[in-house]
Design a protein around this motif. Structure first.
Motif, PDB file in Angstrom:
ATOM      1  N   TYR A 250       5.084   3.667  20.472  1.00 50.24           N
ATOM      2  CA  TYR A 250       4.402   4.887  20.832  1.00 50.24           C
ATOM      3  C   TYR A 250       5.460   5.573  21.587  1.00 50.24           C
ATOM      4  CZ  TYR A 250      -0.149   2.667  21.056  1.00 50.24           C
ATOM      5  OH  TYR A 250      -1.440   1.964  20.423  1.00 50.24           O
ATOM      6  N   GLY A 251       5.380   7.102  21.087  1.00 47.63           N
ATOM      7  CA  GLY A 251       6.392   8.056  21.540  1.00 47.63           C
ATOM      8  C   GLY A 251       5.826   9.389  21.567  1.00 47.63           C
ATOM      9  N   MET A 252       6.449  10.404  22.258  1.00 51.44           N
ATOM     10  CA  MET A 252       5.992  11.625  22.478  1.00 51.44           C
ATOM     11  C   MET A 252       6.985  12.562  21.423  1.00 51.44           C
ATOM     12  SD  MET A 252       3.186  12.169  23.653  1.00 51.44           S
ATOM     13  CE  MET A 252       2.854  14.136  23.777  1.00 51.44           C
TER      14      MET A 252
ATOM     15  N   LYS B 137       1.965   9.214  21.624  1.00 52.41           N
ATOM     16  CA  LYS B 137       1.069   8.848  22.973  1.00 52.41           C
ATOM     17  C   LYS B 137      -0.205   9.636  23.035  1.00 52.41           C
ATOM     18  CE  LYS B 137       4.967   7.394  25.562  1.00 52.41           C
ATOM     19  NZ  LYS B 137       5.858   7.649  26.798  1.00 52.41           N
ATOM     20  N   ASP B 138      -0.276  10.682  22.607  1.00 51.24           N
ATOM     21  CA  ASP B 138      -1.624  11.334  22.713  1.00 51.24           C
ATOM     22  C   ASP B 138      -2.462  11.215  21.335  1.00 51.24           C
ATOM     23  OD1 ASP B 138      -0.048  12.917  21.122  1.00 51.24           O
ATOM     24  OD2 ASP B 138      -0.775  14.866  22.254  1.00 51.24           O
TER      25      ASP B 138
END
Length: 86
Positions: A17-19, A40-41
Motif C-alpha cells: 500500500y502506498g500514496m 491507501k485511499d
C-alpha cells in the motif's frame, strides 16, 4: 523487507500500500515478486479486485497509482491489472 519475506517463503503473494510511489521503487518491487500495489485511499472494491487478480497470478496496480506514475488517468470505473514478464 520484501526480499527477506520472499526468500523465507517463495511464492508469497504480497500486496503493498502506498500514496505517492516512486516509479523506480514500484517497478523494483513488482520485479522482485510483489504481486500488487494499492493506493491507501482505494475503495474496498478496488482491494477486492486486486486480491482476485493476485489469486489468479496476475499482478495488480491501482489505477490511482498508475495515474501518479504515468500522468495518465484510467477511466474511473476501470480496474487495471498487469502481468509483468520476468
Amino acid at each position: 523487507h520484501v526480499n527477506n519475506l520472499l526468500e523465507i517463503q517463495p511464492g508469497l503473494k504480497i500486496i503493498l500500500y502506498g500514496m505517492n510511489p516512486r516509479q523506480n521503487y514500484t517497478k523494483r518491487y513488482l520485479k522482485i515478486g510483489v504481486m500488487g500495489y494499492l493506493a491507501k485511499d482505494d475503495q474496498e472494491n478496488e482491494v477486492k479486485v486486486a486480491i482476485e487478480n493476485i489469486l489468479d497470478n496476475k499482478k495488480f496496480i491501482s489505477p490511482k497509482l498508475i495515474k501518479s506514475l504515468s500522468g495518465d488517468m484510467p477511466d474511473s470505473n476501470s480496474h487495471t491489472s498487469v502481468t509483468l514478464q520476468s
